[in-house]
Design a protein around this motif. Structure first.
Motif, mmCIF file in Angstrom:
data_model
loop_
_atom_site.group_PDB
_atom_site.id
_atom_site.type_symbol
_atom_site.label_atom_id
_atom_site.label_comp_id
_atom_site.label_asym_id
_atom_site.label_seq_id
_atom_site.Cartn_x
_atom_site.Cartn_y
_atom_site.Cartn_z
ATOM 1 N N VAL A 1 0.730 -1.202 0.125
ATOM 2 C CA VAL A 1 -0.097 0.043 -0.085
ATOM 3 C C VAL A 1 0.876 1.079 0.059
ATOM 4 O O VAL A 1 1.667 1.462 0.873
ATOM 5 C CB VAL A 1 -1.070 0.188 1.181
ATOM 6 N N ILE A 2 0.686 2.017 -0.966
ATOM 7 C CA ILE A 2 1.448 3.164 -1.040
ATOM 8 C C ILE A 2 0.623 4.575 -0.987
ATOM 9 O O ILE A 2 1.277 5.809 -1.048
ATOM 10 C CB ILE A 2 2.317 3.463 -2.660
ATOM 11 N N GLY A 3 -0.465 4.347 -0.779
ATOM 12 C CA GLY A 3 -1.394 5.441 -0.470
ATOM 13 C C GLY A 3 -2.842 5.311 -0.501
ATOM 14 O O GLY A 3 -3.282 4.080 -0.424
ATOM 15 N N VAL A 4 -3.646 6.358 -0.165
ATOM 16 C CA VAL A 4 -5.133 6.058 0.127
ATOM 17 C C VAL A 4 -5.908 7.363 -0.672
ATOM 18 O O VAL A 4 -5.311 8.433 -0.930
ATOM 19 C CB VAL A 4 -5.257 6.318 1.613
ATOM 20 N N LEU A 5 -6.705 6.692 -1.407
ATOM 21 C CA LEU A 5 -7.600 7.680 -2.081
ATOM 22 C C LEU A 5 -8.936 7.779 -1.153
ATOM 23 O O LEU A 5 -9.591 6.891 -0.837
ATOM 24 C CB LEU A 5 -8.005 6.893 -3.628
ATOM 25 N N ASN A 6 -8.959 9.278 -1.028
ATOM 26 C CA ASN A 6 -10.044 9.357 0.213
ATOM 27 C C ASN A 6 -11.080 10.246 -0.486
ATOM 28 O O ASN A 6 -10.861 11.462 -1.001
ATOM 29 C CB ASN A 6 -9.344 10.194 1.211
#
Length: 175
Positions: free
Chosen positions: A10-15
């Motif tokens: 996991v390299i990031g989050v789409l919020n």
């Protein structure tokens, strides 16, 4: 919130948010899940592309360095051959000259005149041809006294050493 992944990492989050509570439907979740996966693939692609460009640059530098080393080695060997006190030549299995050093000019010929020509164009007797054929057949070195004719028909008495040129895949490729 949806994870943005590259492979297992996991390299990031789409919020995503909206003022209205429960605004996002299952359809929205599906679309945003696909978007999140696509972003992860694009980031992976960009990273791989940068890695590939870096490896390509490294490979180009290595090839340039090896090419320079080969050119220097060739120049060194060419210098040795061209400045040798003896005539040095190679002959293919059909008896044609494939290489001659500058010393052949003592006979009145240029290297370019003789490359591709049969070795026997310089011979006065058959002894040189017999030695050539014997070395090709037996694969042993042989040294023979041979009279060579110069371009001006002058006779040069020589001591000619024949040594087989061998290739690991083709056997004897010439002398």
């Amino acid at each position: 919130c949806l994870p943005v992944c590259t492979g297992d990492k996991v390299i990031g989050v789409l919020n995503l948010s909206h003022k209205r509570r429960n605004f996002f439907s299952r359809h929205h979740e599906k679309v945003f899940s696909i978007l999140s996966a696509t972003i992860g693939h694009l980031i992976t692609f960009v990273r791989l592309q940068k890695d590939l460009e870096s490896l390509n640059r490294d490979l180009q530098l290595t090839v340039m360095e090896r090419t320079r080393e080969i050119e220097e080695s060739n120049e060194y060997l060419r210098n040795i051959f061209d400045n040798a006190s003896d005539i040095i030549f190679t002959i293919d299995n059909e008896g044609r000259f494939t290489f001659l050093n500058k010393r052949v000019e003592d006979l009145g010929y240029t290297k370019d005149e003789l490359v591709g020509q049969p070795f026997d164009c310089l011979l006065i007797s058959e002894e040189g041809i017999r030695a050539f054929v014997n070395v090709l057949k037996q694969g042993d070195k042989k040294t023979v006294e041979i009279d060579l004719k110069g371009k001006d028909d002058r006779v040069w008495q020589t001591l000619c050493s024949f040594t087989p040129l061998k290739s690991s895949s083709e056997g004897i490729t010439g002398l």
